[in-house]
Scaffold this motif. Sequence first.
Motif, PDB file in Angstrom:
ATOM      1  N   SER A 152      -4.161   3.071  -1.065  1.00  0.00           N
ATOM      2  CA  SER A 152      -4.700   1.684  -0.821  1.00  0.00           C
ATOM      3  C   SER A 152      -4.547   1.314   0.755  1.00  0.00           C
ATOM      4  N   ASN A 153      -3.614   1.930   1.580  1.00  0.00           N
ATOM      5  CA  ASN A 153      -3.186   1.565   2.872  1.00  0.00           C
ATOM      6  C   ASN A 153      -2.757  -0.082   2.734  1.00  0.00           C
ATOM      7  N   SER A 154      -1.867  -0.356   2.029  1.00  0.00           N
ATOM      8  CA  SER A 154      -1.509  -1.664   1.562  1.00  0.00           C
ATOM      9  C   SER A 154      -0.371  -2.032   2.596  1.00  0.00           C
ATOM     10  N   ASP A 155      -0.224  -3.116   2.951  1.00  0.00           N
ATOM     11  CA  ASP A 155       1.021  -3.781   3.688  1.00  0.00           C
ATOM     12  C   ASP A 155       2.097  -4.412   2.839  1.00  0.00           C
ATOM     13  N   ILE A 156       1.542  -4.819   1.624  1.00  0.00           N
ATOM     14  CA  ILE A 156       2.615  -5.428   0.585  1.00  0.00           C
ATOM     15  C   ILE A 156       2.188  -5.061  -0.879  1.00  0.00           C
ATOM     16  N   LEU A 157       3.142  -4.712  -1.435  1.00  0.00           N
ATOM     17  CA  LEU A 157       3.129  -4.404  -2.881  1.00  0.00           C
ATOM     18  C   LEU A 157       3.795  -5.400  -3.624  1.00  0.00           C
ATOM     19  N   VAL A 158       3.160  -6.044  -4.674  1.00  0.00           N
ATOM     20  CA  VAL A 158       3.887  -7.182  -5.557  1.00  0.00           C
ATOM     21  C   VAL A 158       3.873  -6.181  -6.812  1.00  0.00           C
ATOM     22  N   VAL A 159       4.926  -6.019  -7.465  1.00  0.00           N
ATOM     23  CA  VAL A 159       5.086  -5.571  -8.670  1.00  0.00           C
ATOM     24  C   VAL A 159       5.758  -6.496  -9.606  1.00  0.00           C
ATOM     25  N   GLY A 160       4.927  -6.642 -10.909  1.00  0.00           N
ATOM     26  CA  GLY A 160       5.252  -7.668 -11.596  1.00  0.00           C
ATOM     27  C   GLY A 160       5.564  -6.895 -13.192  1.00  0.00           C
ATOM     28  N   MET A 161       6.679  -6.346 -13.365  1.00  0.00           N
ATOM     29  CA  MET A 161       6.954  -5.702 -14.529  1.00  0.00           C
ATOM     30  C   MET A 161       8.086  -6.253 -15.230  1.00  0.00           C
ATOM     31  N   GLY A 162       8.895  -7.347 -14.799  1.00  0.00           N
ATOM     32  CA  GLY A 162      10.262  -7.940 -15.239  1.00  0.00           C
ATOM     33  C   GLY A 162      11.342  -6.905 -14.604  1.00  0.00           C
ATOM     34  N   ALA A 163      12.503  -7.577 -14.794  1.00  0.00           N
ATOM     35  CA  ALA A 163      13.709  -6.746 -14.377  1.00  0.00           C
ATOM     36  C   ALA A 163      14.448  -6.098 -15.710  1.00  0.00           C
ATOM     37  N   PRO A 164      14.894  -5.026 -15.377  1.00  0.00           N
ATOM     38  CA  PRO A 164      15.156  -4.264 -14.157  1.00  0.00           C
ATOM     39  C   PRO A 164      13.973  -3.245 -14.028  1.00  0.00           C
TER      40      PRO A 164
END
Length: 246
Positions: free
Chosen positions: A153-165
Motif C-alpha cells: 500500500s505504500n502507506s505512511d500511517i496505519l490505523v489499527v482498530g481491533m481493540g486492546a490488546p
Amino acid sequence: MLLGVKITNCTFDEVLAHCEESIVSKKIKTYFTPNVDFLVKAQKDEYFKNILNSSDVNFPDGKPLIWVSRYLKTPLKEKVSGSSLFFKLCELSVLKGYRIFLLGAASGVAELAKKKLENKYPGIQISGVYSPSLGFEKNQAEIDQILTMLKASNSDILVVGMGAPKQEKFIQKYKNTYLIPVSLGLGGTIDFAAGAQKMPSEWIKRSGLGWLYRLILNPRKFWKRYILEDLVFFKYVYQQKRGRQF
C-alpha cells in the motif's frame, strides 16, 4: 510509570509532531493509547505490558490517568484523545499527501469509513482498508494476505482498530514486516469515522466523562468493563502510592 506501564508525558501537539517526524524520516514507530482498561489488562497479561513498555509513544488517552498522575505526584501534561489525533492526522494528510490505511472494525465498516473520510477531507489518500475476520490472528493465510496488502500500500500511517490488546499485539509482531512508519492502535476510531458509533463531543472528552457516554449508549457492551473490571484500577493506584512495585 503507572502500574508498571510507561506513559509518555506529552501534549496533543507533541504527539502530532512526533508522528510527522516518523513519516518524514521513514522510521518505524508505534503509538498506543493507554487508559484505565489498558492498565488493568496489563496487570493480568505480562506480554501486553511488555509491548506497551516497548512502544515509542504511549499517550494518555483517559482523564483518570491525568488525575491519578497528580495524586502520585508525577503529573502528566494532558489527556491526548486517540480519535481526535486521528482526525487531525487526516487534515494533515490532505496538506502533506500522506497515505492512510484502515485495518479493523466489522465487515464493511472500514470501507464505509473510507468513503466518509473522502467526503469530509477532499483529496485525502486512503491507501487501503481491510476488516479482518473473527479470529484472523489464528489464520496464517489471512495474516499473510494482510501483511502483503499493507506492504504494497505504500502507506505512511496505519490505523489499527481491533481493540486492546489484540491491536497492540498485531502491531508489535508485524511492524517490521509491513514497514509503515506510523502505526496507531486506535480501538473504535474506524467505527467513529464510519458513523457506526457516535463519537463523544470534545467537551465530554475533556471532562473525563467519555466512559459514561459510552456506557449510556451501549450498556450491554460496557457495563462489565466499567462497573466491575476497571474499578480495581483505583485500588492498584493506592497500592502504588503506598510503595507497591508493579
